[in-house]
Motif scaffolding. Structure first.
Motif, PDB file in Angstrom:
ATOM      1  N   THR A   1      -7.259   0.834  -0.962  1.00  0.00           N
ATOM      2  CA  THR A   1      -7.982   0.113   0.081  1.00  0.00           C
ATOM      3  C   THR A   1      -7.605  -1.361   0.006  1.00  0.00           C
ATOM      4  OG1 THR A   1      -9.830   1.656  -0.146  1.00  0.00           O
ATOM      5  CG2 THR A   1     -10.267  -0.406   1.026  1.00  0.00           C
TER       6      THR A   1
ATOM      7  N   GLU B   1       0.834  -1.208   0.000  1.00  0.00           N
ATOM      8  CA  GLU B   1       0.000   0.000   0.000  1.00  0.00           C
ATOM      9  C   GLU B   1       0.869   1.258   0.000  1.00  0.00           C
ATOM     10  OE1 GLU B   1      -2.818   0.154   3.218  1.00  0.00           O
ATOM     11  OE2 GLU B   1      -3.350   2.225   2.778  1.00  0.00           O
TER      12      GLU B   1
ATOM     13  N   ASN C   1      -6.521   6.819  -3.721  1.00  0.00           N
ATOM     14  CA  ASN C   1      -6.754   6.032  -2.515  1.00  0.00           C
ATOM     15  C   ASN C   1      -6.430   4.563  -2.776  1.00  0.00           C
ATOM     16  OD1 ASN C   1      -7.536   5.640   0.162  1.00  0.00           O
ATOM     17  ND2 ASN C   1      -9.614   5.052  -0.447  1.00  0.00           N
TER      18      ASN C   1
END
Length: 178
Positions: free
Chosen positions: A57, A44, A55
């Protein structure tokens, strides 16, 4: 009159670039080799270094990362793959939602969108419009076993290398499946 044509040409160039930059809206990427939450965090963190990523997730149960992108920024699949490798892992599957705007796939399954060249393994002679979920089926974006299996059915000469000649230039070609 000549000045008006030049200004109009510049405005059209910006309009075309803006449209092409907004093509890819989200990616669902399965990453292989993850064994713990630290692995997921490293991946990430690596993905977030790309300036067009809005973003990330992660889903640890599925080893899946859902990535959304900033508007007006071009997305590069190869850079996403590189960031996963830099974190120490590899991409097992990549599905993308691409917002097409009257994109024509020619009789050979090829479409040129902005600076990207796509070859569709299962679509020809068709116009794409609106959001379409596609799978990137190139070697670096699927498992070795899946690539061997796809190689039996995908008959593009560019499939093995991911490159081909388009308009006289050696070009990166992404192979997609709808």
């Amino acid at each position: 009159m000549k000045t008006t044509k030049i200004i109009f040409s510049i405005l059209m160039l910006f309009a075309i670039n803006k449209v092409s930059a907004q093509q890819i809206t989200t990616v669902e990427m399965q990453v292989t080799g993850l064994t713990c939450s630290m692995c997921s965090q490293a991946t990430e963190k690596s993905l977030r270094t790309l300036d067009y990523v809005s973003n990330v997730t992660p889903d640890l149960n599925k080893n899946l990362f859902v990535i959304t992108f900033k508007k007006d920024k071009a997305v590069n699949f190869d850079q996403l793959n590189k960031k996963v490798k830099e974190a120490g892992f590899s991409v097992g599957k990549l599905d993308a939602t691409v917002n097409f705007n009257q994109v024509k796939i020619d009789d050979d399954g090829q479409a040129i969108v902005g600076s990207n060249v796509y070859r569709f393994a299962n679509a020809k002679s068709k116009v794409l419009n609106g959001p379409v979920k596609v799978s990137v089926i190139d070697k670096s974006f699927i498992s070795n076993a899946a690539f061997k299996q796809k190689s039996l059915t995908v008959k593009f000469d560019s499939y093995a290398s991911g490159t081909g000649t388009v308009n006289g230039k050696k070009t990166r070609i992404y192979h997609l499946s709808i």
